[in-house]
Design a protein around this motif. Structure first.
Motif, PDB file in Angstrom:
ATOM      1  N   ASN A 145       0.803  -1.231   0.000  1.00  0.00           N
ATOM      2  CA  ASN A 145       0.000   0.000   0.000  1.00  0.00           C
ATOM      3  C   ASN A 145       0.835   1.280   0.000  1.00  0.00           C
ATOM      4  O   ASN A 145       0.510   2.254   0.673  1.00  0.00           O
ATOM      5  CB  ASN A 145      -0.956  -0.001   1.210  1.00  0.00           C
ATOM      6  CG  ASN A 145      -1.865  -1.208   1.210  1.00  0.00           C
ATOM      7  OD1 ASN A 145      -2.343  -1.643   0.166  1.00  0.00           O
ATOM      8  ND2 ASN A 145      -2.107  -1.764   2.389  1.00  0.00           N
ATOM      9  N   GLU A 146       1.898   1.258  -0.762  1.00  0.00           N
ATOM     10  CA  GLU A 146       2.720   2.454  -0.914  1.00  0.00           C
ATOM     11  C   GLU A 146       3.510   2.346  -2.216  1.00  0.00           C
ATOM     12  O   GLU A 146       3.755   1.247  -2.727  1.00  0.00           O
ATOM     13  CB  GLU A 146       3.689   2.611   0.251  1.00  0.00           C
ATOM     14  CG  GLU A 146       4.704   1.480   0.381  1.00  0.00           C
ATOM     15  CD  GLU A 146       5.655   1.684   1.541  1.00  0.00           C
ATOM     16  OE1 GLU A 146       6.753   2.245   1.312  1.00  0.00           O
ATOM     17  OE2 GLU A 146       5.287   1.298   2.680  1.00  0.00           O
ATOM     18  N   ILE A 147       3.920   3.488  -2.750  1.00  0.00           N
ATOM     19  CA  ILE A 147       4.755   3.497  -3.950  1.00  0.00           C
ATOM     20  C   ILE A 147       6.186   3.145  -3.546  1.00  0.00           C
ATOM     21  O   ILE A 147       6.703   3.659  -2.558  1.00  0.00           O
ATOM     22  CB  ILE A 147       4.701   4.873  -4.643  1.00  0.00           C
ATOM     23  CG1 ILE A 147       3.267   5.153  -5.142  1.00  0.00           C
ATOM     24  CG2 ILE A 147       5.684   4.934  -5.808  1.00  0.00           C
ATOM     25  CD1 ILE A 147       3.076   6.544  -5.713  1.00  0.00           C
ATOM     26  N   PHE A 148       6.810   2.259  -4.300  1.00  0.00           N
ATOM     27  CA  PHE A 148       8.181   1.866  -3.997  1.00  0.00           C
ATOM     28  C   PHE A 148       8.954   1.623  -5.292  1.00  0.00           C
ATOM     29  O   PHE A 148       8.372   1.563  -6.384  1.00  0.00           O
ATOM     30  CB  PHE A 148       8.212   0.619  -3.110  1.00  0.00           C
ATOM     31  CG  PHE A 148       7.567  -0.601  -3.734  1.00  0.00           C
ATOM     32  CD1 PHE A 148       8.316  -1.517  -4.463  1.00  0.00           C
ATOM     33  CD2 PHE A 148       6.209  -0.830  -3.588  1.00  0.00           C
ATOM     34  CE1 PHE A 148       7.705  -2.634  -5.036  1.00  0.00           C
ATOM     35  CE2 PHE A 148       5.595  -1.940  -4.157  1.00  0.00           C
ATOM     36  CZ  PHE A 148       6.359  -2.847  -4.881  1.00  0.00           C
ATOM     37  N   THR A 149      10.257   1.488  -5.180  1.00  0.00           N
ATOM     38  CA  THR A 149      11.128   1.241  -6.325  1.00  0.00           C
ATOM     39  C   THR A 149      11.795  -0.127  -6.168  1.00  0.00           C
ATOM     40  O   THR A 149      11.648  -0.789  -5.127  1.00  0.00           O
ATOM     41  CB  THR A 149      12.207   2.321  -6.431  1.00  0.00           C
ATOM     42  OG1 THR A 149      13.099   2.204  -5.315  1.00  0.00           O
ATOM     43  CG2 THR A 149      11.585   3.722  -6.441  1.00  0.00           C
ATOM     44  N   TRP A 150      12.560  -0.520  -7.173  1.00  0.00           N
ATOM     45  CA  TRP A 150      13.264  -1.806  -7.098  1.00  0.00           C
ATOM     46  C   TRP A 150      14.202  -1.857  -5.895  1.00  0.00           C
ATOM     47  O   TRP A 150      14.420  -2.929  -5.318  1.00  0.00           O
ATOM     48  CB  TRP A 150      14.074  -2.030  -8.385  1.00  0.00           C
ATOM     49  CG  TRP A 150      13.262  -2.458  -9.564  1.00  0.00           C
ATOM     50  CD1 TRP A 150      12.961  -1.712 -10.670  1.00  0.00           C
ATOM     51  CD2 TRP A 150      12.639  -3.739  -9.770  1.00  0.00           C
ATOM     52  NE1 TRP A 150      12.178  -2.449 -11.548  1.00  0.00           N
ATOM     53  CE2 TRP A 150      11.977  -3.696 -11.019  1.00  0.00           C
ATOM     54  CE3 TRP A 150      12.578  -4.914  -9.023  1.00  0.00           C
ATOM     55  CZ2 TRP A 150      11.268  -4.780 -11.537  1.00  0.00           C
ATOM     56  CZ3 TRP A 150      11.873  -5.999  -9.533  1.00  0.00           C
ATOM     57  CH2 TRP A 150      11.223  -5.932 -10.771  1.00  0.00           C
ATOM     58  N   ASP A 151      14.732  -0.722  -5.508  1.00  0.00           N
ATOM     59  CA  ASP A 151      15.692  -0.706  -4.401  1.00  0.00           C
ATOM     60  C   ASP A 151      15.065  -1.138  -3.078  1.00  0.00           C
ATOM     61  O   ASP A 151      15.773  -1.559  -2.159  1.00  0.00           O
ATOM     62  CB  ASP A 151      16.298   0.693  -4.245  1.00  0.00           C
ATOM     63  CG  ASP A 151      17.188   1.062  -5.428  1.00  0.00           C
ATOM     64  OD1 ASP A 151      17.734   0.144  -6.069  1.00  0.00           O
ATOM     65  OD2 ASP A 151      17.323   2.266  -5.706  1.00  0.00           O
TER      66      ASP A 151
END
Length: 338
Positions: A145-151
């Motif tokens: 439930n949040e925007i995230f990146t590959w990192d």
């Protein structure tokens, strides 16, 4: 503009496509449902036209000559007007509660001006005759439930990998990465879940059991006997994935690591099916596959061949192959696939 375009590839799907389409109609005006009739010879075309007539502005029937699953998905991408894009196969369906939750999330992201390239949700193996359904979730590997990146992606277990069923892409991203699936080829859903990944920067995961992946028809492409009969197409897809990871600049280390894991799984499946074929010709094709990977990308070859699965499926002799098959059958019982 629609919020979400959903493509339903159909080939002689008259017997079951209505369950699929009916589950998608819950999305109402936020969604466009593209029923792609891929040259069917049954009543698929008439059913698609009837839906378009009954739900104008929501359902569109697209009729084309037969080109296979990839060709139907390509037609969906070319005709999609939604901000986001999903494929739902005609023998599968979606859960209503999860569907509403996903649409609400997409709407909130758009209204707030936050861009995501890929939204993920869980999928469920709806294996015929099984009371307990296997759920593939990513709650241990992905932030929820949040925007995230590959990192920020954590470790995926061997049983956790992102299939077409779990994916909703930003439509424009599919154009940016020039995704075009091969025609007259089975198992291209693996390319759909692989090719765009280097272009994916921002993701969002909802821990909800959205996609219901039906397994049970004897003619289904994932049926083991069917897979062995179509092994050359599985090998074609496998080699295309090797070519792609070799020829594409993948700048993010974790994206590359995940893609390598996925390729490992696909190569294991190819090898297992060739072992299960129990012919000298099939065993020769298995050797040729591994030789192709070695010549095309020695680095990838070493990572796959000397990893856990690579070692297992290349154990020498009949005893090694028997052990490999026994492990495969155990995984089959646990995961409920095929």
């Amino acid at each position: 503009m629609k919020l979400l375009s959903i493509t339903v590839p159909c080939y002689n799907s008259a017997a079951y496509m209505e369950r699929c389409v009916d589950s998608l109609l819950v999305g109402g005006d936020d969604v466009e449902i593209l029923i792609v009739n891929d040259g069917s010879s049954d009543e698929t075309a008439q059913i698609a036209d009837a839906y378009e007539l009954r739900y104008p502005g929501i359902v569109r029937a697209i009729h084309k000559e037969n080109g296979g699953h990839g060709s139907a998905v390509n037609a969906g991408i070319a005709n999609a007007t939604g901000l986001f894009f999903k494929v739902v196969d005609s023998d599968d369906w979606v859960n209503e509660k999860s569907y509403r939750e996903i649409l609400a999330t997409l709407h909130e992201l758009v209204v707030s001006g936050q861009q995501v390239d890929m939204l993920l949700a869980n999928y469920v193996y709806e294996k015929q005759g099984e009371k307990h359904k296997k759920v593939v979730s990513f709650r241990r590997a992905l932030p929820k439930n949040e925007i995230f990146t590959w990192d920020e992606v954590r470790h995926f277990k061997k049983t956790e990998y992102i299939l077409m069923h779990s994916i909703i892409y930003r439509t424009r991203l599919l154009h940016e990465c020039k995704l075009e699936l091969p025609e007259h080829t089975f198992y291209v859903d693996n390319i759909f879940a692989f090719h765009p990944l280097p272009y994916v920067k921002k993701m969002y995961y909802i821990d909800t059991n959205f996609y219901r992946y039906f397994i049970g028809r004897e003619d289904q492409s994932v049926n083991e006997k069917v897979m062995i009969g179509r092994i050359d197409q599985q090998l074609k897809v496998n080699k295309l994935m090797v070519d792609y990871i070799t020829d594409t600049k993948i700048t993010n280390r974790k994206a590359y690591k995940y893609m390598l894991k996925y390729l490992d799984i696909i190569t294991t499946v190819s090898s297992i099916m060739l072992i299960r074929a129990k012919t000298e010709e099939a065993l020769e094709k298995k050797e040729q596959l591994w030789q192709y990977i070695r010549e095309r990308n020695p680095r990838v070859f070493c990572r796959l061949r000397y990893g856990l699965m690579g070692n297992a499926i290349n154990l020498p002799g009949k005893g090694g192959r028997s052990f490999c098959v026994a492990v495969y059958k155990l995984a089959q019982r646990v995961m409920k696939f095929n």
